[in-house]
Scaffold this active site. Structure first.
Site, PDB file in Angstrom:
ATOM      1  N   ASN A 196      -2.327  -2.837  13.077  1.00  0.00           N
ATOM      2  CA  ASN A 196      -3.783  -2.686  12.986  1.00  0.00           C
ATOM      3  C   ASN A 196      -4.285  -1.453  13.742  1.00  0.00           C
ATOM      4  OD1 ASN A 196      -3.591  -5.021  11.561  1.00  0.00           O
ATOM      5  ND2 ASN A 196      -4.497  -6.350  13.136  1.00  0.00           N
TER       6      ASN A 196
ATOM      7  N   TYR B  12      -9.640  -6.974  12.279  1.00  0.00           N
ATOM      8  CA  TYR B  12      -9.025  -6.464  11.054  1.00  0.00           C
ATOM      9  C   TYR B  12      -8.957  -7.532   9.965  1.00  0.00           C
ATOM     10  CZ  TYR B  12      -5.575  -4.542   7.832  1.00  0.00           C
ATOM     11  OH  TYR B  12      -4.938  -4.090   6.710  1.00  0.00           O
TER      12      TYR B  12
ATOM     13  N   LYS C  68     -16.504  30.663 -28.559  1.00  0.00           N
ATOM     14  CA  LYS C  68     -16.850  29.868 -27.385  1.00  0.00           C
ATOM     15  C   LYS C  68     -16.119  30.278 -26.108  1.00  0.00           C
ATOM     16  CE  LYS C  68     -18.397  25.764 -27.827  1.00  0.00           C
ATOM     17  NZ  LYS C  68     -19.628  25.081 -27.490  1.00  0.00           N
TER      18      LYS C  68
ATOM     19  N   LYS D 208      -8.199   3.359   1.600  1.00  0.00           N
ATOM     20  CA  LYS D 208      -7.473   4.628   1.515  1.00  0.00           C
ATOM     21  C   LYS D 208      -7.522   5.333   0.165  1.00  0.00           C
ATOM     22  CE  LYS D 208      -4.645   2.973   5.090  1.00  0.00           C
ATOM     23  NZ  LYS D 208      -5.246   1.644   4.803  1.00  0.00           N
TER      24      LYS D 208
ATOM     25  N   SER E   5       0.823  -1.208   0.000  1.00  0.00           N
ATOM     26  CA  SER E   5       0.000   0.000   0.000  1.00  0.00           C
ATOM     27  C   SER E   5       0.859   1.261   0.000  1.00  0.00           C
ATOM     28  CB  SER E   5      -0.929  -0.002   1.215  1.00  0.00           C
ATOM     29  OG  SER E   5      -0.193  -0.180   2.410  1.00  0.00           O
TER      30      SER E   5
ATOM     31  N   GLN F 178      -7.496  -2.380   3.786  1.00  0.00           N
ATOM     32  CA  GLN F 178      -6.464  -1.556   3.147  1.00  0.00           C
ATOM     33  C   GLN F 178      -7.025  -0.846   1.907  1.00  0.00           C
ATOM     34  OE1 GLN F 178      -2.205  -2.769   3.001  1.00  0.00           O
ATOM     35  NE2 GLN F 178      -2.593  -3.079   0.822  1.00  0.00           N
TER      36      GLN F 178
ATOM     37  N   GLU G 155     -18.310  22.557 -15.198  1.00  0.00           N
ATOM     38  CA  GLU G 155     -18.699  21.208 -15.646  1.00  0.00           C
ATOM     39  C   GLU G 155     -17.961  20.138 -14.840  1.00  0.00           C
ATOM     40  OE1 GLU G 155     -19.372  21.308 -20.289  1.00  0.00           O
ATOM     41  OE2 GLU G 155     -17.749  22.624 -19.722  1.00  0.00           O
TER      42      GLU G 155
HETATM   43  N1  ARG Z   1      -1.229  -1.358   5.193  1.00  0.00           N
HETATM   44  C1  ARG Z   1      -2.191  -1.916   6.074  1.00  0.00           C
HETATM   45  C2  ARG Z   1      -3.556  -1.257   5.898  1.00  0.00           C
HETATM   46  O1  ARG Z   1      -3.590  -0.206   5.346  1.00  0.00           O
HETATM   47  C3  ARG Z   1      -1.747  -1.758   7.483  1.00  0.00           C
HETATM   48  C4  ARG Z   1      -2.265  -2.785   8.434  1.00  0.00           C
HETATM   49  C5  ARG Z   1      -1.694  -4.107   8.127  1.00  0.00           C
HETATM   50  N2  ARG Z   1      -1.986  -5.049   9.149  1.00  0.00           N
HETATM   51  C6  ARG Z   1      -1.789  -6.350   8.971  1.00  0.00           C
HETATM   52  N3  ARG Z   1      -2.089  -7.129   9.943  1.00  0.00           N
HETATM   53  N4  ARG Z   1      -1.286  -6.825   7.871  1.00  0.00           N
HETATM   54  O2  ARG Z   1      -4.584  -1.781   6.256  1.00  0.00           O
END
Ligand code: ARG
Length: 482
Positions: free
Chosen positions: A111, A318, A284, A326, A24, A323, A291
């Site tokens: 996490n 989690y 124009k 974002k 990420s 991920q 727009e």
């Molecule tokens: N890059 C991960 C995210 O954005 C961070 C958390 C990763 N946690 C894990 N247990 N792999 O969610």
């Protein structure tokens, strides 16, 4: 060797693909400030509670500040092999300070770390967006004050309905944006609990002080349930939902700008700064910025859908699915920020064509309701009957191919003997808007009062309503209250 069925693009081995889907860092690097702030708070707390030595704390903090400076200075090399911002920062810290870096991750997990970082980021973004919304509101309130006596057609079904003032129309958006700002502020309130120290999902056996880290990071309190803390993304969903509603408002306004700036309407001229020309048609002036603002809702609403769909059905706590929160959120919040900036620029530079608006406001028998109201008020005719009589008056004007103002007193009497010459006073658009002094109505005096009220709220400084200047539009009527 690559798979014959699907391996065409697999010049690299499957583990490289794993790295590609898993990493990420390409997008979460923009969390670096929040990540380092979180680590500084965590390390400080670990030292205060005796979990970390003072010496380790000192070297961790010094090292983190160096890493921060490297990233800010553009000399930091992000590595995809290190997956995300958390491990990129920690790994660089280890290069700088050695083993002490490894102690930073005591009593936390990525996490709770990512939840904390992302909350801090969304919180910062909310603060910026609120300032931007307020800035746009102020630009609109200022314009509304300038245009409090400018008369334009008010529409329902995009058909001429009744005259309104341009200032009143602009203040409608100030109201909408006021609700947008309050929705963002509301999301911020609920967001402001610290997940840090929830660790992977169950909390930690170390004697940490979560209240301390919460306070250091400007949170109101720590979250009360570790499972919820690491798996909650309501905060970004709520913020993007508020953003989508705001973008919907901007889209409506943008659409009106597109209509108003067309040659057929000609109500406003957008500045050169926010329009483009055509490579083939020299006449124009395309309202591209408007727009694009009209369209941005697409990706913002898309982000909201993504976020909710990603989160639905996820078991606690989690999962890596999260991920995916974002990129879309960054994109959506960036898009809203850009739209607000563009809108603020357009509003400030927009030049209304007052004469054109007034002429258009008088078209389409727009003061017919005023005739009906006059019949009720002055002749004590029941509204339903007055409505019918007015219908006949409109039909006559249509027949004679003139506006209501063009009808003579004989014309009126031909429809109903009881009507007298006082009727002429209510036929002008000036009289029509001036009469609408009910609270929240379009009368210029109301607009000036409301504009001043908003300017007081938005600037935090008292503003008195500007006095009416009266009759700057060359209207035919007395412009006063009918
Ligand atoms: N890059 C991960 C995210 O954005 C961070 C958390 C990763 N946690 C894990 N247990 N792999 O969610």
């Amino acid at each position: 060797m690559s798979n014959k069925m699907w391996g065409g693009r697999f010049a690299t081995g499957p583990d490289a693909i794993m790295e590609e889907i898993n990493a990420s860092i390409g997008f979460d690097q923009r969390l670096f400030r929040q990540d380092i702030a979180g680590s500084i708070a965590h390390a400080t707390m670990l030292a205060e509670t005796g979990i970390l030595t003072q010496a380790d704390r000192a070297s961790i903090l010094a090292g983190l500040n160096e890493v921060l400076a490297e990233i800010e200075g553009g000399t930091f090399t992000f590595s995809r092999a290190l997956e995300d911002i958390h491990m990129n920062v920690e790994s660089r810290l280890r290069e700088k300070i050695g083993d002490a870096a490894g102690r930073l991750h005591t009593a936390r997990s990525r996490n709770d770390q990512v939840a904390t970082d992302f909350k801090l980021y969304v919180r910062d973004t909310i603060d910026t967006l609120i300032i931007q919304v307020t800035t746009l509101q102020l630009a609109l309130a200022n314009k509304a004050e300038d245009e409090a006596e400018t008369i334009m057609p008010g529409f329902t079904h995009l058909q001429s309905a009744q005259p309104v003032t341009f200032g009143h129309h602009l203040l409608a958006y100030v109201e909408m944006l006021g609700r947008d700002a309050s929705r963002l502020a509301d999301a911020r309130k609920r967001l402001n609990e610290s997940p840090l120290g929830s660790a992977a999902l169950a909390g930690t056996p170390y004697p940490i002080d979560r209240h301390m880290t919460a306070e250091k990071l400007g949170f109101d309190r720590p979250t009360a349930n570790s499972l919820d803390a690491v798996s909650d993304r309501d905060f970004v969903i709520e913020t993007v939902a508020a953003a989508a509603i705001c973008a919907m408002h901007l889209s409506r306004f943008a659409e009106e700008m597109v209509i108003w700036s067309s040659a057929q309407f000609g109500f406003v001229r957008l500045s050169d700064k926010f329009t483009t020309g055509s490579s083939i048609m020299p006449q124009k002036r395309n309202p591209d910025a408007a727009e694009l603002v009209r369209a941005k809702i697409g990706r913002i609403l898309g982000a909201l859908t993504s976020l909710i769909v990603v989160m639905k059905g996820l078991p606690l706590a989690y999962s890596k699915d999260m991920q995916e929160d974002k990129e879309v959120a960054f994109d959506a919040l960036d898009a809203l920020s850009l739209s607000l900036a563009a809108m603020t620029g357009m509003v400030g530079d927009m030049v209304p064509n007052r004469d054109r608006m007034r002429v258009s406001a008088a078209a389409g028998f727009s003061t017919a309701t005023d005739i009906a109201d006059w019949l009720v008020r002055e002749l004590n005719i029941p509204f339903r009957d007055a409505h019918h009589i007015t219908g006949q008056i409109v039909a006559l004007a249509e027949q004679k191919n003139c506006g209501l103002e063009g009808l003579t007193i004989e014309d009126f009497k031909f429809i109903d003997q009881r009507i007298d010459s006082r009727i002429h006073k209510v036929l002008t658009v000036e009289a029509s808007v001036a009469a609408r002094q009910s609270y929240g109505g379009t009368a210029p005096a109301n607009v000036l009062t409301q504009a001043a009220r908003w300017k007081t709220i938005l600037t935090g400084k008292p503003h008195d309503p500007r006095p009416l200047t009266a009759k700057k539009h060359g209207g035919h009527g007395d412009g006063g209250v009918a």
